[in-house]
Design a protein around this motif. Sequence first.
Motif, short mmCIF file in Angstrom:
data_model
loop_
_atom_site.label_atom_id
_atom_site.label_comp_id
_atom_site.label_asym_id
_atom_site.label_seq_id
_atom_site.Cartn_x
_atom_site.Cartn_y
_atom_site.Cartn_z
N THR A 191 35.55 28.42 -33.24
CA THR A 191 35.05 27.47 -34.24
C THR A 191 36.22 26.79 -34.94
OG1 THR A 191 34.98 29.11 -36.02
CG2 THR A 191 32.96 28.83 -34.71
N PHE A 192 36.02 25.53 -35.27
CA PHE A 192 37.06 24.76 -35.95
C PHE A 192 37.30 25.28 -37.36
CE2 PHE A 192 35.65 21.84 -32.67
CZ PHE A 192 36.86 21.41 -32.16
N ASN A 193 36.22 25.67 -38.03
CA ASN A 193 36.34 26.10 -39.43
C ASN A 193 36.77 27.55 -39.55
OD1 ASN A 193 35.27 27.37 -41.96
ND2 ASN A 193 34.94 25.23 -42.47
N ARG A 194 35.98 28.44 -39.02
CA ARG A 194 36.21 29.87 -39.22
C ARG A 194 37.41 30.39 -38.43
NH1 ARG A 194 31.30 31.08 -38.37
NH2 ARG A 194 31.55 31.57 -36.19
N ASP A 195 37.51 30.05 -37.16
CA ASP A 195 38.57 30.59 -36.31
C ASP A 195 39.90 29.84 -36.47
OD1 ASP A 195 36.82 32.51 -35.23
OD2 ASP A 195 36.15 31.11 -33.68
N LEU A 196 39.84 28.52 -36.46
CA LEU A 196 41.07 27.73 -36.53
C LEU A 196 41.43 27.33 -37.95
CD1 LEU A 196 40.53 25.44 -33.41
CD2 LEU A 196 41.76 27.62 -33.56
N GLU A 197 40.47 27.47 -38.87
CA GLU A 197 40.66 27.14 -40.28
C GLU A 197 41.16 25.70 -40.48
OE1 GLU A 197 43.02 30.19 -42.14
OE2 GLU A 197 41.65 31.77 -41.49
N LEU A 198 40.59 24.79 -39.69
CA LEU A 198 40.96 23.39 -39.83
C LEU A 198 40.27 22.79 -41.06
CD1 LEU A 198 40.83 21.97 -36.19
CD2 LEU A 198 42.77 22.90 -37.45
N LEU B 207 30.42 13.55 -35.37
CA LEU B 207 30.29 14.34 -36.61
C LEU B 207 29.26 13.74 -37.56
CD1 LEU B 207 34.00 15.27 -37.43
CD2 LEU B 207 32.24 16.75 -36.44
N ALA B 208 29.20 12.42 -37.60
CA ALA B 208 28.27 11.75 -38.52
C ALA B 208 26.82 12.09 -38.22
CB ALA B 208 28.48 10.23 -38.46
N GLY B 209 26.53 12.45 -36.97
CA GLY B 209 25.17 12.80 -36.59
C GLY B 209 24.80 14.24 -36.89
N MET B 210 25.69 14.98 -37.56
CA MET B 210 25.45 16.40 -37.82
C MET B 210 25.20 16.68 -39.29
SD MET B 210 28.40 18.34 -35.74
CE MET B 210 28.63 18.14 -34.01
N ASP C 184 26.13 22.08 -42.28
CA ASP C 184 26.22 23.41 -41.68
C ASP C 184 26.62 23.36 -40.20
OD1 ASP C 184 25.46 24.48 -44.09
OD2 ASP C 184 23.40 24.90 -43.49
N GLU C 185 26.16 22.33 -39.49
CA GLU C 185 26.53 22.17 -38.09
C GLU C 185 28.03 21.90 -37.94
OE1 GLU C 185 23.29 20.11 -35.41
OE2 GLU C 185 23.45 19.06 -37.33
#
Length: 108
Positions: free
Chosen positions: A45-52, A78-81, A84-85
């Motif tokens: 995941t971009f957020n949790r694993d990579l902390e981007l 991204l705009a279509g999400m 939370d997605e």
Amino acid sequence: MTAPTPRIPVTADEESVLAVLTGMLARLLEDEYGLDDVEIGMRTTFNRDLELESIDLVTLAGLLQERYGDRVNFAEFLAGMEFDEIIELTVGRLVEYVVTSLKAGEAS
């Protein structure tokens, strides 16, 4: 006047796109955070694993634009999400989007 950048041939399969994306992310993580040994796979995941952070996603969007041109629009993706997605976005989901976009570009 500078010569236009030659387009690198693009292969629209998951393995090739994952390799390109992994390289982009590794470069981004190394430049920004000094991390060069992060394992990146389809479920990362971009957020949790990579902390981007959001600025990192903007940088990634630029790298994708450089590599794939207008065929891959990360900002539109991204705009279509929902929020939370985006938080749960995985490398695999982006790979699937890129492959789909490239194949659609080949068909047109």
